[in-house]
Design a protein around this motif. Structure first.
Motif, PDB file in Angstrom:
ATOM      1  N   ASN A  24      21.895  45.127  99.754  1.00  0.00           N
ATOM      2  CA  ASN A  24      21.211  44.274  98.866  1.00  0.00           C
ATOM      3  C   ASN A  24      21.176  44.331  97.343  1.00  0.00           C
ATOM      4  OD1 ASN A  24      19.892  46.878  98.888  1.00  0.00           O
ATOM      5  ND2 ASN A  24      17.845  46.182  99.089  1.00  0.00           N
ATOM      6  N   LYS A  25      21.781  45.345  96.863  1.00  0.00           N
ATOM      7  CA  LYS A  25      21.897  45.520  95.515  1.00  0.00           C
ATOM      8  C   LYS A  25      23.481  45.440  94.958  1.00  0.00           C
ATOM      9  CE  LYS A  25      17.693  48.129  94.553  1.00  0.00           C
ATOM     10  NZ  LYS A  25      16.896  48.504  95.785  1.00  0.00           N
ATOM     11  N   LYS A  26      24.173  44.943  96.172  1.00  0.00           N
ATOM     12  CA  LYS A  26      25.564  44.772  95.811  1.00  0.00           C
ATOM     13  C   LYS A  26      26.125  43.321  95.676  1.00  0.00           C
ATOM     14  CE  LYS A  26      26.476  48.975  98.099  1.00  0.00           C
ATOM     15  NZ  LYS A  26      27.123  49.790  99.154  1.00  0.00           N
ATOM     16  N   THR A  37      22.642  40.422  93.520  1.00  0.00           N
ATOM     17  CA  THR A  37      21.814  41.145  94.094  1.00  0.00           C
ATOM     18  C   THR A  37      20.837  40.138  94.758  1.00  0.00           C
ATOM     19  OG1 THR A  37      20.020  41.064  92.510  1.00  0.00           O
ATOM     20  CG2 THR A  37      21.664  42.993  92.516  1.00  0.00           C
TER      21      THR A  37
END
Length: 126
Positions: A24-26, A37
């Motif tokens: 989710n943060k990549k 993100t």
């Protein structure tokens, strides 16, 4: 017991859980616009941040429902249909911002799998 359907349930569920809980943060090549993100992706779509949490929670619950449906088959259809509806929304958002069709491909593929999962008991192959 249909092993193809169970395999698809696992593939869809693990992929959705990976996107929402691990990646989710990549940055990925599938994110809308130039987002790196999931939060940025929702902003690119013009959606409020709270909606990201609502959609994410629903996707995770439906994905877990697909896994649970291996043992509790009554969860299969509602979980697959719920994910299918959300995946149609994903495709619509990519279209809304004029993303290249390539970015919609994973959502379209998983949408097809969810439709098959939801209705596999009703499909008669002869």
């Amino acid at each position: 017991m249909n092993y193809i359907t169970i395999a698809l349930q696992c593939i869809v569920a693990i992929s959705i859980l990976n996107v929402w809980l691990v990646q989710n943060k990549k940055a990925t090549q599938w994110r809308g616009g130039n987002a790196t993100t999931i939060i940025e992706e929702f902003e690119v779509y013009g959606l409020p941040v709270w909606m990201c949490y609502v959609i994410g929670t629903l996707k995770v619950l439906f994905a877990l429902g697909l896994i649970a449906a291996i043992w509790y088959p009554e969860l299969k259809e509602p979980s697959a249909i719920g994910l299918a509806v959300l995946l149609m929304g994903s495709i619509a958002m990519h279209i809304k911002i004029s993303d290249p069709i390539k970015k919609s491909f994973p959502a379209f593929l998983f949408l097809c799998m969810c439709v098959y999962i939801a209705f596999s008991d009703k499909i008669v192959l002869s």
